[in-house]
Write a protein that holds these residues in place. Structure first.
Motif, short mmCIF file in Angstrom:
data_model
loop_
_atom_site.label_atom_id
_atom_site.label_comp_id
_atom_site.label_asym_id
_atom_site.label_seq_id
_atom_site.Cartn_x
_atom_site.Cartn_y
_atom_site.Cartn_z
N ASP A 15 0.85 -1.19 0.00
CA ASP A 15 0.00 0.00 0.00
C ASP A 15 0.89 1.24 0.00
O ASP A 15 1.90 1.28 0.70
CB ASP A 15 -0.91 0.01 1.23
N ASP A 16 0.52 2.26 -0.79
CA ASP A 16 1.36 3.45 -0.87
C ASP A 16 1.11 4.44 0.27
O ASP A 16 1.79 5.45 0.38
CB ASP A 16 1.21 4.15 -2.21
N ARG A 21 -0.39 1.04 5.81
CA ARG A 21 0.55 -0.06 6.03
C ARG A 21 0.75 -0.31 7.53
O ARG A 21 0.73 -1.45 7.99
CB ARG A 21 1.91 0.24 5.38
N ALA A 22 0.93 0.78 8.28
CA ALA A 22 1.15 0.64 9.72
C ALA A 22 -0.09 0.08 10.40
O ALA A 22 0.00 -0.78 11.28
CB ALA A 22 1.52 1.99 10.32
N GLY A 23 -1.27 0.55 9.98
CA GLY A 23 -2.52 0.09 10.58
C GLY A 23 -2.77 -1.39 10.31
O GLY A 23 -3.15 -2.14 11.22
N ALA A 41 5.59 -0.15 -0.48
CA ALA A 41 4.76 1.01 -0.82
C ALA A 41 4.44 1.13 -2.30
O ALA A 41 3.75 2.06 -2.70
CB ALA A 41 5.46 2.29 -0.35
N ASP A 42 4.92 0.20 -3.12
CA ASP A 42 4.81 0.40 -4.55
C ASP A 42 4.63 -0.92 -5.28
O ASP A 42 5.24 -1.92 -4.90
CB ASP A 42 6.07 1.11 -5.06
N GLY A 43 3.81 -0.91 -6.33
CA GLY A 43 3.59 -2.12 -7.10
C GLY A 43 4.87 -2.69 -7.69
O GLY A 43 5.01 -3.90 -7.85
N GLY A 44 5.81 -1.82 -8.02
CA GLY A 44 7.06 -2.27 -8.60
C GLY A 44 7.94 -3.02 -7.63
O GLY A 44 8.89 -3.71 -8.05
N VAL A 58 -0.73 -11.94 -0.28
CA VAL A 58 -0.38 -10.53 -0.46
C VAL A 58 -1.65 -9.70 -0.37
O VAL A 58 -2.62 -9.96 -1.10
CB VAL A 58 0.30 -10.28 -1.82
N LEU A 59 -1.68 -8.74 0.54
CA LEU A 59 -2.77 -7.77 0.61
C LEU A 59 -2.36 -6.60 -0.28
O LEU A 59 -1.42 -5.86 0.04
CB LEU A 59 -3.00 -7.30 2.04
N MET A 60 -3.05 -6.42 -1.40
CA MET A 60 -2.62 -5.52 -2.46
C MET A 60 -3.58 -4.34 -2.66
O MET A 60 -4.74 -4.53 -3.00
CB MET A 60 -2.52 -6.31 -3.77
N ASP A 61 -3.07 -3.15 -2.42
CA ASP A 61 -3.85 -1.95 -2.73
C ASP A 61 -4.03 -1.87 -4.25
O ASP A 61 -3.13 -2.24 -5.01
CB ASP A 61 -3.11 -0.72 -2.21
#
Length: 226
Positions: A15-16, A21-23, A41-44, A58-61
């Motif tokens: 998640d960006d 992310r912390a939560g 923080a990034d898809g890459g 993977v939890l993915m935004d």
């Protein structure tokens, strides 16, 4: 399937938003059977993090504003194309976001709204590892309704062609999966063992060239049978 079913479920967070992310990290650390192996923080960064940490889930935004422009949908597609890829649960703020529908087609095992209660997120992670999708029928209907008629007709035709390649018994199992029924219920209704149901689902996924039962459920919905 995980090598050691008794080991904690390894989770990678993507998640960006640093606060998200912390939560999520704090929230999931409260579950004794989950282990947060990393947060990026990034898809890459996903493929590298997966290679390093070997997560089960993977939890993915979905919407990320990374420097490389790689959003959660494309990151999911690339990840799921890999051999032995972890399950992916995409995250979104909106329950009628068409991007979620595209993400599921990219190989995600389900999705969660970001305001899902902690126990719901934990349960979703457990379900995808067990092979059960985390789809909300009401949200799935909203996503399908967002498709333009032409696209819906094309998908219906393609989906019915896929199902036509199945045997009669395989179509019965596929329809039950599309209705969101767990393996135990399918087994009872079709008078077969749970192991036999799993075998049918495995063969169906191979015949239809699909990654998981979520995509199979979407095919059934697209065919107008779900």
């Amino acid at each position: 399937m995980r090598a050691d079913e008794s080991a904690p479920i390894r989770v990678l967070i993507v998640d960006d938003d640093a606060l998200v992310r912390a939560g999520l990290t704090l929230m999931l650390k409260g579950a004794p059977d989950l282990h947060i192996v990393g947060a990026v923080a990034d898809g890459g960064e996903v493929e590298g993090a997966v290679a390093e940490h070997r997560p089960d889930v993977v939890l993915m935004d979905i919407r990320m504003n990374g420097l490389d422009g790689l959003d959660g949908i494309e990151a999911t597609r690339r990840l799921r194309a890999r051999t032995g890829a972890p399950e992916v649960v995409v995250l979104t703020t909106f329950d009628a976001d068409e991007l979620v529908f595209r993400a599921l087609r990219s190989g995600a095992s389900g999705f969660l709204l970001k305001d899902t209660p902690p126990e719901g997120i934990v349960e979703a992670v457990r379900k995808v590892v067990a092979g059960e999708p985390t789809l909300s029928p009401s949200v799935t209907r909203k996503l399908i309704a967002h498709l333009v008629p032409e696209e819906e007709n094309r998908r219906r035709t393609d989906a019915r062609q896929v199902l036509a390649r199945l045997s009669e018994r395989e179509r019965e199992v596929a329809l039950a999966v599309g209705q969101g029924k767990p393996n135990a219920v399918i087994a009872g209704e079709l008078h077969m063992s749970v192991g036999t149901v799993k075998g049918y689902i495995s063969r169906i996924l191979t015949k239809a060239d699909l990654d998981n039962r979520v995509q199979l459920a979407l095919i059934v919905h697209d065919a107008g049978l779900g």
